[in-house]
Structure formats: C-alpha cells, structure tokens
Design a protein around this motif. Sequence first.
Motif, PDB file in Angstrom:
ATOM      1  N   TRP A 152       0.828  -1.204   0.000  1.00 31.66           N
ATOM      2  CA  TRP A 152       0.000   0.000   0.000  1.00 31.66           C
ATOM      3  C   TRP A 152       0.870   1.264   0.000  1.00 31.66           C
ATOM      4  O   TRP A 152       0.536   2.257  -0.642  1.00 31.66           O
ATOM      5  CB  TRP A 152      -0.951  -0.004   1.193  1.00 31.66           C
ATOM      6  CG  TRP A 152      -2.045   1.012   1.029  1.00 31.66           C
ATOM      7  CD1 TRP A 152      -2.204   2.183   1.714  1.00 31.66           C
ATOM      8  CD2 TRP A 152      -3.113   0.969   0.081  1.00 31.66           C
ATOM      9  NE1 TRP A 152      -3.299   2.860   1.264  1.00 31.66           N
ATOM     10  CE2 TRP A 152      -3.875   2.142   0.251  1.00 31.66           C
ATOM     11  CE3 TRP A 152      -3.498   0.041  -0.907  1.00 31.66           C
ATOM     12  CZ2 TRP A 152      -5.013   2.424  -0.513  1.00 31.66           C
ATOM     13  CZ3 TRP A 152      -4.620   0.310  -1.659  1.00 31.66           C
ATOM     14  CH2 TRP A 152      -5.357   1.493  -1.475  1.00 31.66           C
ATOM     15  N   GLN A 153       1.984   1.210   0.699  1.00 33.93           N
ATOM     16  CA  GLN A 153       2.910   2.341   0.661  1.00 33.93           C
ATOM     17  C   GLN A 153       3.481   2.523  -0.741  1.00 33.93           C
ATOM     18  O   GLN A 153       3.621   3.658  -1.228  1.00 33.93           O
ATOM     19  CB  GLN A 153       4.051   2.119   1.668  1.00 33.93           C
ATOM     20  CG  GLN A 153       3.621   2.254   3.120  1.00 33.93           C
ATOM     21  CD  GLN A 153       4.729   1.901   4.092  1.00 33.93           C
ATOM     22  OE1 GLN A 153       5.689   1.206   3.733  1.00 33.93           O
ATOM     23  NE2 GLN A 153       4.617   2.362   5.327  1.00 33.93           N
ATOM     24  N   ALA A 154       3.794   1.412  -1.419  1.00 32.85           N
ATOM     25  CA  ALA A 154       4.279   1.487  -2.795  1.00 32.85           C
ATOM     26  C   ALA A 154       3.199   2.052  -3.713  1.00 32.85           C
ATOM     27  O   ALA A 154       3.494   2.860  -4.613  1.00 32.85           O
ATOM     28  CB  ALA A 154       4.704   0.100  -3.274  1.00 32.85           C
ATOM     29  N   ASN A 182       1.928   9.171  -6.346  1.00 33.64           N
ATOM     30  CA  ASN A 182       2.609  10.461  -6.217  1.00 33.64           C
ATOM     31  C   ASN A 182       3.485  10.730  -7.415  1.00 33.64           C
ATOM     32  O   ASN A 182       3.492  11.834  -7.973  1.00 33.64           O
ATOM     33  CB  ASN A 182       3.434  10.471  -4.925  1.00 33.64           C
ATOM     34  CG  ASN A 182       4.124  11.793  -4.676  1.00 33.64           C
ATOM     35  OD1 ASN A 182       5.154  12.074  -5.284  1.00 33.64           O
ATOM     36  ND2 ASN A 182       3.572  12.601  -3.804  1.00 33.64           N
ATOM     37  N   HIS A 183       4.235   9.720  -7.854  1.00 33.88           N
ATOM     38  CA  HIS A 183       5.109   9.884  -9.015  1.00 33.88           C
ATOM     39  C   HIS A 183       4.296  10.124 -10.283  1.00 33.88           C
ATOM     40  O   HIS A 183       4.648  10.991 -11.093  1.00 33.88           O
ATOM     41  CB  HIS A 183       5.982   8.647  -9.200  1.00 33.88           C
ATOM     42  CG  HIS A 183       6.970   8.444  -8.102  1.00 33.88           C
ATOM     43  ND1 HIS A 183       7.695   7.286  -7.946  1.00 33.88           N
ATOM     44  CD2 HIS A 183       7.364   9.255  -7.088  1.00 33.88           C
ATOM     45  CE1 HIS A 183       8.488   7.391  -6.895  1.00 33.88           C
ATOM     46  NE2 HIS A 183       8.302   8.576  -6.356  1.00 33.88           N
ATOM     47  N   TYR A 205       3.508  15.570 -12.339  1.00 34.77           N
ATOM     48  CA  TYR A 205       3.419  16.632 -13.352  1.00 34.77           C
ATOM     49  C   TYR A 205       2.496  17.748 -12.887  1.00 34.77           C
ATOM     50  O   TYR A 205       2.629  18.900 -13.317  1.00 34.77           O
ATOM     51  CB  TYR A 205       2.911  16.055 -14.682  1.00 34.77           C
ATOM     52  CG  TYR A 205       1.457  15.665 -14.673  1.00 34.77           C
ATOM     53  CD1 TYR A 205       0.479  16.565 -15.092  1.00 34.77           C
ATOM     54  CD2 TYR A 205       1.052  14.408 -14.229  1.00 34.77           C
ATOM     55  CE1 TYR A 205      -0.854  16.215 -15.073  1.00 34.77           C
ATOM     56  CE2 TYR A 205      -0.270  14.057 -14.193  1.00 34.77           C
ATOM     57  CZ  TYR A 205      -1.237  14.958 -14.623  1.00 34.77           C
ATOM     58  OH  TYR A 205      -2.574  14.620 -14.592  1.00 34.77           O
ATOM     59  N   ILE A 206       1.564  17.420 -11.980  1.00 33.39           N
ATOM     60  CA  ILE A 206       0.637  18.442 -11.488  1.00 33.39           C
ATOM     61  C   ILE A 206       1.401  19.497 -10.690  1.00 33.39           C
ATOM     62  O   ILE A 206       1.049  20.682 -10.708  1.00 33.39           O
ATOM     63  CB  ILE A 206      -0.480  17.795 -10.644  1.00 33.39           C
ATOM     64  CG1 ILE A 206      -1.315  16.865 -11.533  1.00 33.39           C
ATOM     65  CG2 ILE A 206      -1.372  18.852  -9.988  1.00 33.39           C
ATOM     66  CD1 ILE A 206      -2.351  16.053 -10.784  1.00 33.39           C
ATOM     67  N   ARG A 207       2.454  19.095  -9.992  1.00 33.21           N
ATOM     68  CA  ARG A 207       3.294  20.079  -9.294  1.00 33.21           C
ATOM     69  C   ARG A 207       3.843  21.091 -10.291  1.00 33.21           C
ATOM     70  O   ARG A 207       3.809  22.300 -10.054  1.00 33.21           O
ATOM     71  CB  ARG A 207       4.462  19.386  -8.590  1.00 33.21           C
ATOM     72  CG  ARG A 207       4.089  18.411  -7.501  1.00 33.21           C
ATOM     73  CD  ARG A 207       5.355  17.753  -6.978  1.00 33.21           C
ATOM     74  NE  ARG A 207       5.069  16.717  -5.995  1.00 33.21           N
ATOM     75  CZ  ARG A 207       5.965  15.874  -5.538  1.00 33.21           C
ATOM     76  NH1 ARG A 207       7.209  15.932  -5.973  1.00 33.21           N
ATOM     77  NH2 ARG A 207       5.631  14.956  -4.647  1.00 33.21           N
TER      78      ARG A 207
END
Length: 354
Positions: A14-16, A22-23, A27-29
């Motif tokens: 689940w952490q992966a 997130n990765h 691009y939204i960042r």
Amino acid sequence: MGSFLEEFGAKELWQAHDRIFNHAMSYIRSMCLKCAIELGIADIIHSHGKPITLSQLETELRIPPARSACFRRLMRLLVHLEYFSQISESENEKTLFGLTAMSALIMKEKVEGLSPLFLLIMDQALLSPWQSVGRWLKGDEARTPFGVAHGKDIFDVTKQNPELNSLLQAGMASDARLVVQVLTRECGDVFQGLRSLVDVGGGTGTMAMAIAEAYPQLKCTVFDLPHVVAPLVGNSKVEVVGGDMFESIPPADAVLLKWVLHDWSDAECVRILQRCKEAIPSKEEGGKVVIVEMVLNVDDSPPELAETQLLFDLHMMANTSGKQRSEAEWGKLFKSAGFSDYTLKPFAELTFRH
C-alpha cells in the motif's frame, strides 16, 4: 510463486501504491508552478507589501467568484510545496499568505527571478518529447526525442520559431542574472588579470554585460549564432559577434561557457573545447576557459539534490544530445580536448588551462 501480497505484505504494497500515485501525478506540481507564475501570484503578494488574505489575492488577480473554491485548492497545494507561507491569525480568524525563498525566485519583477527559465522548462515544446521516450529507447533513431517529436533538433526549431527562441533566450537570461551575481561574488578571482573575455553562447549578453560592469578592465564579447545576436547592440565595453562555435571562436584571454556543454555529446564538447583552446593564449600567458555547469555527484548529495541532478540529466537526454557529467567525465573531456589540468570550484564552476 506466491502473490505480491504474500511476498511484500499489505502495508509495504500500500505504501508502494501511494508512492507510485505520487510519481504518476507529479506533473501536477509542475503545472501548478506554471499556473502560479502565469498568474503572477508572488508578484501580487510582493506588491501588497505584507502577507495578504485569500479574498484580497482573488480580487487582485480578478478571480471570478465561480472559481474561488478552485483557486483555494490551488493555493493549498502551493503552500504545501512551500512556494507560499500560510499564517493563521486566530484573533480575527484570518488566513494570510506570504512569500518564501521559493516564491521570491518566481517573481517576474525581481532581477533574480527565474520565472522565464521555469516557463521554458515547462513549455509544451520541451514536454512533448516525453510522450515517446519509451519507444525512442527501443529504437535506433539517431535523433533525440525532441528531434523525433518536432522533426528537427532544438536549435533548428528555435531558429525557425521566434516565439520559442524568445522563450529560450529569456530563460537563459534570467538564469544568467542570478548566476553572474554569485559568480562575481564567490569566484571573482578567475577574472583577475584578464584583459578580454568572450562569452560563447552568450545569448542576450546578460552575463557579458554584467561581467564588464563588475570588471572595468575587461573587454567582453558576446558570441552566439547570428540569429541570436542579431537584435543586440554592442558598446565600448561589450562587442557582439555572430558565428559558429564549432568552427571558430573570437580570440580572448579567457572563454566563458555557461550552460553550453551540457547541450552536446562528448564528441561535440571536445570540438567546442578545442576551438576554445585555439582562441586563448597559452597557460603560461594566463589563458583560461571558465565553465559554469553542474557536476553530477548523486552518491554524496542530499536526496532532493541528487534527484534534481538526475532529473536535469534526463531533461538534457530528451531535448538535446548532451547530458550532465560527473567530475571524472568532465576530466576526460578536458584531457581529450588537449587541456592538461583544471580547477573545480564549489559553485559548480570549472577553470582549466593548457
């Protein structure tokens, strides 16, 4: 073979899952940063003279009421990414937004602002090659991913596209304004004793003009492709010359290369450095080449800086024939071009002589 759940466990999987999400959406960042620059949020807060409420910010930016909730969501992420600070005043139940060191660097009105450079990096022309990098890696295409996407390399495209060329030159000039301040302050000794300097790939002349002002004894030359320097006007301290650095470079006591070599392959860099060597006096007579570049050092860098180095290297891979290089790789280039030694300075700056 068992399932991934049995192999890694539910928590680790689940952490992966969260990390990959997130990765995938990182691009939204970038696009939110582009949005903040285009809106001029940092400039509005700076002009206000102190932290500002969201409603005041919306009024200044002319955000319509129907978009207010969406703008709040944008600001929430920009605060999380530390582009802006958020201050809660409990006595009047107001939330104020202020500037940070990061927002200071994206202000359009500041000399040190880098917004043109960031807008260049996030322009569609430089993003589109990434849509086909996977196919490019499996193929035998001689061109870069940029060349595949646009049919020509980046320098041919900018030559024929005035809008992209203006964006490129503005981006390089904005970076040069910040770099030259640090260069003259922290590494000013490299200019001592010089009478002349040629800024190869000097673009708008920002670096050369600032160096000429800081060191009145120096006669500086801006050297770049003819279509790049055509709009420039020289003066008594700065000469403007158009030409091809692969063919010849105007003679001077020193040659400056800022963010030039990372655009080119090793073989092309050797050719450029050989032309530099031909343009300057011998080591005994004080001739030197000054290079402002990144020195790749992922293993000994903090994680965020290491990631930035790796990202920058892949940015060069997608858009040029060049790359970011380690000190060992730089040293190999210098030796191949016929230079016998070099000096590495903390500000990612290299000087070396015959």
